[in-house]
Design an enzyme around this catalytic site. Structure first.
Site, PDB file in Angstrom:
ATOM      1  N   ARG A  96      29.291 -23.910 -38.825  1.00 33.99           N
ATOM      2  CA  ARG A  96      30.377 -23.170 -39.476  1.00 33.99           C
ATOM      3  C   ARG A  96      30.729 -23.984 -40.707  1.00 33.99           C
ATOM      4  O   ARG A  96      31.219 -25.102 -40.605  1.00 33.99           O
ATOM      5  CB  ARG A  96      31.576 -23.019 -38.526  1.00 33.99           C
ATOM      6  CG  ARG A  96      32.850 -22.429 -39.169  1.00 33.99           C
ATOM      7  CD  ARG A  96      32.659 -20.985 -39.586  1.00 33.99           C
ATOM      8  NE  ARG A  96      33.905 -20.412 -40.101  1.00 33.99           N
ATOM      9  CZ  ARG A  96      34.251 -20.385 -41.395  1.00 33.99           C
ATOM     10  NH1 ARG A  96      33.447 -20.886 -42.313  1.00 33.99           N
ATOM     11  NH2 ARG A  96      35.395 -19.845 -41.770  1.00 33.99           N
ATOM     12  N   GLU A 104      44.456 -24.425 -36.600  1.00 35.88           N
ATOM     13  CA  GLU A 104      43.376 -23.918 -35.738  1.00 35.88           C
ATOM     14  C   GLU A 104      43.320 -24.719 -34.452  1.00 35.88           C
ATOM     15  O   GLU A 104      43.215 -25.946 -34.478  1.00 35.88           O
ATOM     16  CB  GLU A 104      42.045 -24.031 -36.494  1.00 35.88           C
ATOM     17  CG  GLU A 104      40.811 -23.764 -35.644  1.00 35.88           C
ATOM     18  CD  GLU A 104      39.521 -23.907 -36.472  1.00 35.88           C
ATOM     19  OE1 GLU A 104      39.488 -23.392 -37.607  1.00 35.88           O
ATOM     20  OE2 GLU A 104      38.563 -24.523 -35.972  1.00 35.88           O
ATOM     21  N   HIS A 128      37.504 -28.872 -42.492  1.00 34.92           N
ATOM     22  CA  HIS A 128      36.755 -29.203 -41.268  1.00 34.92           C
ATOM     23  C   HIS A 128      35.445 -28.435 -41.191  1.00 34.92           C
ATOM     24  O   HIS A 128      35.190 -27.523 -41.988  1.00 34.92           O
ATOM     25  CB  HIS A 128      37.616 -28.912 -40.030  1.00 34.92           C
ATOM     26  CG  HIS A 128      38.161 -27.508 -39.989  1.00 34.92           C
ATOM     27  ND1 HIS A 128      39.310 -27.152 -40.661  1.00 34.92           N
ATOM     28  CD2 HIS A 128      37.730 -26.385 -39.374  1.00 34.92           C
ATOM     29  CE1 HIS A 128      39.554 -25.873 -40.449  1.00 34.92           C
ATOM     30  NE2 HIS A 128      38.614 -25.369 -39.685  1.00 34.92           N
ATOM     31  N   GLU A 154      39.261 -14.034 -40.740  1.00 35.32           N
ATOM     32  CA  GLU A 154      38.100 -14.917 -40.898  1.00 35.32           C
ATOM     33  C   GLU A 154      37.518 -14.877 -42.301  1.00 35.32           C
ATOM     34  O   GLU A 154      36.883 -15.825 -42.747  1.00 35.32           O
ATOM     35  CB  GLU A 154      36.986 -14.453 -39.964  1.00 35.32           C
ATOM     36  CG  GLU A 154      37.143 -14.853 -38.540  1.00 35.32           C
ATOM     37  CD  GLU A 154      35.867 -14.492 -37.831  1.00 35.32           C
ATOM     38  OE1 GLU A 154      35.131 -15.400 -37.488  1.00 35.32           O
ATOM     39  OE2 GLU A 154      35.604 -13.286 -37.674  1.00 35.32           O
ATOM     40  N   HIS A 196      57.237 -14.522 -13.489  1.00 27.76           N
ATOM     41  CA  HIS A 196      57.842 -15.520 -14.364  1.00 27.76           C
ATOM     42  C   HIS A 196      57.983 -14.943 -15.771  1.00 27.76           C
ATOM     43  O   HIS A 196      57.534 -13.822 -16.035  1.00 27.76           O
ATOM     44  CB  HIS A 196      56.971 -16.782 -14.418  1.00 27.76           C
ATOM     45  CG  HIS A 196      55.669 -16.557 -15.146  1.00 27.76           C
ATOM     46  ND1 HIS A 196      54.588 -15.939 -14.563  1.00 27.76           N
ATOM     47  CD2 HIS A 196      55.275 -16.851 -16.423  1.00 27.76           C
ATOM     48  CE1 HIS A 196      53.591 -15.862 -15.435  1.00 27.76           C
ATOM     49  NE2 HIS A 196      53.978 -16.406 -16.574  1.00 27.76           N
ATOM     50  N   HIS A 206      58.520 -16.600 -20.172  1.00 26.48           N
ATOM     51  CA  HIS A 206      58.508 -17.801 -21.007  1.00 26.48           C
ATOM     52  C   HIS A 206      59.712 -17.778 -21.936  1.00 26.48           C
ATOM     53  O   HIS A 206      59.932 -16.792 -22.647  1.00 26.48           O
ATOM     54  CB  HIS A 206      57.204 -17.897 -21.802  1.00 26.48           C
ATOM     55  CG  HIS A 206      56.011 -17.896 -20.890  1.00 26.48           C
ATOM     56  ND1 HIS A 206      55.512 -19.045 -20.330  1.00 26.48           N
ATOM     57  CD2 HIS A 206      55.278 -16.879 -20.376  1.00 26.48           C
ATOM     58  CE1 HIS A 206      54.495 -18.739 -19.529  1.00 26.48           C
ATOM     59  NE2 HIS A 206      54.338 -17.427 -19.537  1.00 26.48           N
ATOM     60  N   GLU A 264      53.153 -14.783 -25.259  1.00 26.66           N
ATOM     61  CA  GLU A 264      51.970 -15.346 -24.593  1.00 26.66           C
ATOM     62  C   GLU A 264      50.725 -14.573 -25.015  1.00 26.66           C
ATOM     63  O   GLU A 264      50.670 -13.350 -24.886  1.00 26.66           O
ATOM     64  CB  GLU A 264      52.138 -15.273 -23.072  1.00 26.66           C
ATOM     65  CG  GLU A 264      50.898 -15.695 -22.284  1.00 26.66           C
ATOM     66  CD  GLU A 264      51.148 -15.722 -20.782  1.00 26.66           C
ATOM     67  OE1 GLU A 264      52.318 -15.843 -20.366  1.00 26.66           O
ATOM     68  OE2 GLU A 264      50.171 -15.608 -20.014  1.00 26.66           O
ATOM     69  N   HIS A 321      56.553 -11.089 -16.067  1.00 25.53           N
ATOM     70  CA  HIS A 321      55.183 -10.662 -15.778  1.00 25.53           C
ATOM     71  C   HIS A 321      54.582 -11.418 -14.605  1.00 25.53           C
ATOM     72  O   HIS A 321      55.102 -12.462 -14.189  1.00 25.53           O
ATOM     73  CB  HIS A 321      54.289 -10.802 -17.014  1.00 25.53           C
ATOM     74  CG  HIS A 321      54.276 -12.170 -17.633  1.00 25.53           C
ATOM     75  ND1 HIS A 321      55.321 -12.653 -18.385  1.00 25.53           N
ATOM     76  CD2 HIS A 321      53.350 -13.164 -17.622  1.00 25.53           C
ATOM     77  CE1 HIS A 321      55.036 -13.878 -18.805  1.00 25.53           C
ATOM     78  NE2 HIS A 321      53.850 -14.215 -18.345  1.00 25.53           N
TER      79      HIS A 321
HETATM   80 MN    MN Z   1      38.510 -23.202 -39.321  1.00 25.62          MN
HETATM   81 MN    MN Z   2      53.001 -16.171 -18.484  1.00 26.49          MN
END
Ligand code: MN
Ligand code: MN
Length: 406
Positions: A117, A126, A165, A188, A299, A301, A306, A345
């Protein structure tokens, strides 16, 4: 006068035959029908996509507890556009594919043996989880400090936003990994590529910058030919580390599955956030393994949405969105799932093999609130006054939190 041609007849017969065959197939005994029970729903004679219906039993026949309208919270990488290059392939699930995902975009990438890459950077940070094979990763920070490492399955890396990178597939078969970007709008095609910039700098400016003749830059590569391209296998890791150059103070890689997992009665979880992987300031994650029949407990968050990636097995997730709204989704390996901030969830393993998935958060820390623990730590009389539970239920509430899988 209308001419009747053989071609018209062919089209008519073919269309009719296909429709009839599809209807017969759609009503075969082993094909699920959208009927929750007698008096609910009805058969679907077709047209229909039977394979998708079989893969998503809780979409075709939602539990009766589902209600209201929730946004789509699932997208399969198999439905994402595949981009192939000479050194591998890549596909992305961003806000354009999964509209609810404002904070996070995901990329699934394959680098063949030696596939690189291209050297690049981008505005987003990232984070990556290695799915298979091995990779050589390189980066340099703004203070001119160096980073080179080899990563394998279960390892992570994190490149802060703007840090240049590269990634290269090693061994006989290269590697596959999941990339997470801390902005759902990531694309991308919008990364800053070394070859793209070189192509857009006047040769005399390049000559001045690098102190070489301008004709050095007569034969620059076409940027469309790089991005992911084959290259010779790198030297040893020791040989690739720049001699006499300082290392980055906070290492960009981490062996997630080398951590001791949290073990519970129904599975295991590896949780990695900036408390143990300090450079990862905008992404935290849990790798969760749920045994057959077990469940990631009820639960939510308290800090972030998420973003999920299903690695193996079969799962179903129920999400509660307040205001009487609830919806259930099914997942297979390679699917992305999503839970908007603070929504309650659960995630069940509905297969007969272990189910593994990643929970990823745009946050420096991992946090969840267990329904079980909340009720167990609330005065029993108060809980009973709300829900009228029996003493047996109240006794059954565990006093000790099992943090991830119940
Ligand atoms: Mn990258
Ligand atoms: Mn969760």
């Amino acid at each position: 006068m209308t001419m009747f041609t053989r071609r018209d007849a062919l089209l008519t017969i073919t269309a009719g035959g296909v429709a009839a065959a599809a209807a017969t197939q759609a009503l075969a005994a082993d094909v699920p029908q959208p009927m929750r029970g007698p008096g609910f729903g009805g058969t679907d004679p077709g047209p229909r996509n039977v394979a998708l219906d079989i893969a998503n039993p809780d979409i075709l026949n939602p539990p009766p507890t589902d209600s209201g309208t929730l946004p789509n919270l699932r997208f399969a990488f198999s439905d994402a556009p595949m981009k192939q290059y000479t050194g591998g392939w890549t596909r992305q699930v961003t806000i354009r594919e999964l509209a609810v995902s404002k904070p996070i975009a995901g990329v699934n990438m394959r680098l063949n043996a030696g596939g690189v890459r291209e050297l690049h950077w981008h505005k987003e940070a990232e984070w990556s989880f290695m799915l298979s094979g091995r990779a050589r990763i390189t980066a340099v920070d703004a203070q001119g400090r160096n980073f080179v490492d080899d990563v394998g399955p279960g390892d992570l890396w994190y490149f802060p936003s703007g840090i240049p990178h590269s990634i290269q597939g090693l061994g006989d078969d290269g590697c596959e990994f999941l990339l997470i970007f801390d902005d759902g709008s990531f694309d991308e095609d919008s990364t800053f590529l070394l070859s793209d910039w070189f192509k857009h700098i006047p040769p005399e400016v390049m000559a001045k910058n690098f102190g070489v003749p301008a004709d050095t830059f007569n034969k620059l590569p076409d940027p469309s030919k790089l991005y992911i391209f084959p290259a010779p296998m790198p030297a040893s890791l020791a040989a690739d580390k720049a001699v006499g150059v300082e290392d980055v103070p906070q290492i960009f890689s981490h062996h997630m599955t080398a951590q001791d997992p949290i073990k519970t009665s129904g599975g295991r979880a590896w949780i990695t956030d900036s408390s143990i992987f300090p450079i990862s300031k905008t992404v935290s994650a849990a790798l969760v393994e749920v045994d057959p029949g077990a469940m990631r407990e009820l639960h939510w968050h308290p800090n972030a949405d998420e973003w999920q990636y299903y690695i193996e097995g079969k799962a179903r997730m129920g999400v509660f969105a307040a205001h009487g709204q609830s919806r259930t989704f099914d997942f297979s390996a390679g699917d992305v799932g999503y839970v908007p901030f603070a929504m309650g969830h659960y995630i069940e393993n509905i297969g007969d093999t272990p189910m593994r998935f990643l929970e990823v958060f745009k946050s420096s820390y991992f946090a969840d609130v267990s329904l079980d623990q909340w009720l167990a730590l609330t005065p029993p009389e108060l809980v009973e006054a709300h829900l009228g539970f029996s003493q047996d239920f109240m006794k059954a509430l565990r006093k000790k939190k099992e943090p991830v899988v119940g």
